[in-house]
Design a protein around this motif. Structure first.
Motif, short mmCIF file in Angstrom:
data_model
loop_
_atom_site.label_atom_id
_atom_site.label_comp_id
_atom_site.label_asym_id
_atom_site.label_seq_id
_atom_site.Cartn_x
_atom_site.Cartn_y
_atom_site.Cartn_z
N LEU A 120 0.83 -1.20 0.00
CA LEU A 120 0.00 0.00 0.00
C LEU A 120 0.87 1.25 0.00
CD1 LEU A 120 -2.13 -2.15 0.98
CD2 LEU A 120 -3.22 -0.28 2.22
N GLN A 121 1.93 1.24 0.83
CA GLN A 121 2.77 2.43 0.94
C GLN A 121 3.57 2.68 -0.34
OE1 GLN A 121 2.77 -0.25 2.91
NE2 GLN A 121 4.79 -0.72 3.77
N CYS A 122 3.91 1.60 -1.07
CA CYS A 122 4.61 1.79 -2.34
C CYS A 122 3.64 2.33 -3.40
CB CYS A 122 5.23 0.48 -2.80
SG CYS A 122 6.62 -0.08 -1.76
N ALA A 123 2.41 1.86 -3.36
CA ALA A 123 1.41 2.34 -4.32
C ALA A 123 1.15 3.82 -4.18
CB ALA A 123 0.11 1.57 -4.15
N SER A 124 1.40 4.37 -2.99
CA SER A 124 1.14 5.79 -2.75
C SER A 124 2.40 6.64 -2.77
CB SER A 124 0.40 5.97 -1.42
OG SER A 124 1.19 5.51 -0.34
N CYS A 125 3.51 6.08 -3.29
CA CYS A 125 4.74 6.87 -3.41
C CYS A 125 4.49 8.07 -4.32
CB CYS A 125 5.87 6.02 -4.00
SG CYS A 125 6.65 4.89 -2.84
N PRO A 126 4.95 9.26 -3.93
CA PRO A 126 4.75 10.43 -4.80
C PRO A 126 5.55 10.31 -6.08
CG PRO A 126 6.18 10.96 -2.95
CD PRO A 126 5.65 9.59 -2.68
N SER A 127 5.07 10.95 -7.14
CA SER A 127 5.74 10.87 -8.43
C SER A 127 7.06 11.61 -8.44
CB SER A 127 4.83 11.41 -9.53
OG SER A 127 4.47 12.76 -9.25
N SER A 128 7.26 12.53 -7.52
CA SER A 128 8.53 13.24 -7.39
C SER A 128 8.75 13.58 -5.93
CB SER A 128 8.55 14.50 -8.25
OG SER A 128 7.52 15.39 -7.86
N ILE A 129 10.01 13.78 -5.57
CA ILE A 129 10.34 13.99 -4.16
C ILE A 129 11.64 14.78 -4.05
CG2 ILE A 129 11.67 11.86 -3.91
CD1 ILE A 129 10.39 11.48 -1.16
N LEU A 130 11.81 15.49 -2.94
CA LEU A 130 13.06 16.19 -2.63
C LEU A 130 13.71 15.50 -1.45
CD1 LEU A 130 12.04 19.96 -2.98
CD2 LEU A 130 13.67 18.72 -4.43
N VAL A 131 15.03 15.29 -1.51
CA VAL A 131 15.77 14.67 -0.41
C VAL A 131 16.89 15.60 0.03
CG1 VAL A 131 15.23 12.32 -1.18
CG2 VAL A 131 17.31 13.45 -2.01
N ASP A 132 17.36 15.39 1.25
CA ASP A 132 18.39 16.27 1.80
C ASP A 132 19.72 16.15 1.08
OD1 ASP A 132 16.58 17.14 3.68
OD2 ASP A 132 17.23 15.74 5.24
N MET A 157 22.39 7.10 -2.16
CA MET A 157 22.11 7.38 -0.75
C MET A 157 22.80 6.38 0.16
SD MET A 157 19.78 9.98 -0.69
CE MET A 157 18.49 9.82 0.55
N CYS A 158 22.80 5.08 -0.22
CA CYS A 158 23.37 4.05 0.65
C CYS A 158 24.54 3.30 0.02
CB CYS A 158 22.29 3.05 1.08
SG CYS A 158 21.67 2.02 -0.29
N ASN A 159 24.85 3.62 -1.26
CA ASN A 159 25.98 3.03 -1.99
C ASN A 159 25.86 1.51 -2.18
OD1 ASN A 159 27.43 5.51 -2.27
ND2 ASN A 159 28.07 5.33 -0.13
N VAL A 160 24.64 1.02 -2.28
CA VAL A 160 24.38 -0.39 -2.54
C VAL A 160 23.87 -0.55 -3.97
CG1 VAL A 160 22.93 -2.36 -1.91
CG2 VAL A 160 23.91 -0.92 -0.12
N ILE A 161 24.35 -1.60 -4.66
CA ILE A 161 23.88 -1.86 -6.02
C ILE A 161 22.38 -2.11 -6.00
CG2 ILE A 161 24.01 -3.45 -7.98
CD1 ILE A 161 26.91 -3.92 -7.33
N MET A 162 21.66 -1.49 -6.92
CA MET A 162 20.21 -1.55 -6.93
C MET A 162 19.71 -2.66 -7.85
SD MET A 162 19.46 2.57 -7.04
CE MET A 162 17.73 2.41 -6.62
N ASN A 163 18.54 -3.19 -7.53
CA ASN A 163 17.89 -4.19 -8.36
C ASN A 163 17.23 -3.48 -9.54
OD1 ASN A 163 16.04 -6.07 -9.49
ND2 ASN A 163 16.00 -7.21 -7.57
N ARG A 164 17.58 -3.88 -10.76
CA ARG A 164 17.10 -3.18 -11.95
C ARG A 164 15.60 -3.33 -12.16
NH1 ARG A 164 22.15 -5.26 -13.80
NH2 ARG A 164 21.12 -7.13 -14.60
N ASP A 165 14.97 -4.31 -11.49
CA ASP A 165 13.53 -4.53 -11.67
C ASP A 165 12.69 -3.74 -10.68
OD1 ASP A 165 13.99 -6.35 -13.74
OD2 ASP A 165 14.25 -8.01 -12.33
N GLU A 166 13.33 -3.07 -9.73
CA GLU A 166 12.59 -2.35 -8.69
C GLU A 166 12.47 -0.87 -9.02
OE1 GLU A 166 14.63 -3.23 -5.05
OE2 GLU A 166 14.30 -5.40 -5.25
N TRP A 167 11.52 -0.22 -8.37
CA TRP A 167 11.31 1.20 -8.57
C TRP A 167 12.45 1.99 -7.93
CZ3 TRP A 167 5.47 2.12 -7.02
CH2 TRP A 167 4.65 1.25 -7.77
N LEU A 168 12.64 3.22 -8.42
CA LEU A 168 13.66 4.07 -7.85
C LEU A 168 13.30 5.53 -8.07
CD1 LEU A 168 16.71 4.48 -10.22
CD2 LEU A 168 14.67 3.22 -10.93
#
Length: 262
Positions: A120-132, A157-168
């Protein structure tokens, strides 16, 4: 004695939710002996005052989770509408979120025929965001932002290789990428895309009757809702039946390779 206001009476008696047989009443987490966890998103109350619950069953929902739509048209899966399910239809009673890659046992927005499930929380992720950690706005991507989908990339942000199939979240001008969980420190169910159901056009009426038109429109909407729910139920039933047949075949011949055709 004055007649009690209907909305006040409904609030005191609680509200019905499709996921639970009893009415859910407003619960103040501060009055509870332990921290409450939402049965829908599996997140704690986070000191939020609005919580709906059934104390006798220890069943609780955040207000935003309580009000989540039953059907969702989401741009991450435009081919089919997603249905809000209380329990995943898989035999394991869990699912892997297509957005963040983590497992879930609570509610999910699901497309049964495509085996597409998201929190549910992923479905409501905003289309854009600002980070520090970045001066520019990051845009939500549902897959690799690169033309070459085989390129590996690292979360800045965390320097970990990301999964290409996941959202970002991604800034194209700076080539800055971030996991959902890194960009949104405390993910929670927020505002979902507004759901609109098409209403069939009616022919012009020289002597319109507002009451009659309103009743006819309501009947059409209810009929559309019922038909859609029947389709979703049939999809889920077919999915469960297919898994049962495969389980029987696996028990006889052993697991077989599964292939996807596009």
């Amino acid at each position: 004695m004055g007649r009690q206001n209907q909305s006040t009476r409904a609030t005191s008696q609680g509200k019905q939710h499709f996921s639970h047989p009893h009415n859910l009443k407003i619960v103040n987490p501060a009055d509870q002996a332990k921290t409450l966890t939402c049965n829908a998103c599996e997140q704690p109350d986070n000191n939020k005052p609005n919580f709906h619950g059934c104390n006798s069953c220890q069943y609780f929902l955040h207000e935003n989770c309580f009000n989540a739509p039953r059907f969702l048209v989401h741009s991450s899966h435009p081919s089919h509408p997603l249905t809000l399910l209380q329990t995943p239809t898989y035999s394991s009673r869990s699912y892997t979120c297509k957005a963040c890659g983590s497992a879930g046992n609570g509610f999910c927005f699901s497309c049964a025929c495509c085996e597409f499930d998201i929190h549910l929380q992923c479905a409501s992720c905003p289309s854009s965001i600002l980070v520090d950690k970045h001066p520019h706005q990051l845009e939500l991507h549902f897959s690799s932002p690169y033309d070459d989908k085989g390129i590996e990339y690292v979360c800045d942000m965390c320097n970990v290789i990301m999964n290409r199939d996941e959202w970002l979240y991604y800034c194209a001008s700076c080539d800055f990428a971030s996991h959902l969980k890194c960009a949104i420190i405390s993910p929670e169910v927020g505002v979902f895309p507004k759901q609109q159901r098409p209403i069939p056009n009616s022919s012009p009426n020289p002597n319109p009757n507002p009451s009659r038109n309103s009743n006819a429109t309501l009947e059409m909407i209810n009929a559309a809702n019922e038909a859609h729910e029947q389709i979703i139920a049939a999809q889920i039933g077919a999915q469960i039946a297919a898994r049962s047949r495969q389980a029987i075949l696996d028990s006889i011949d052993g697991p077989r390779g599964r292939y996807s055709y596009y």
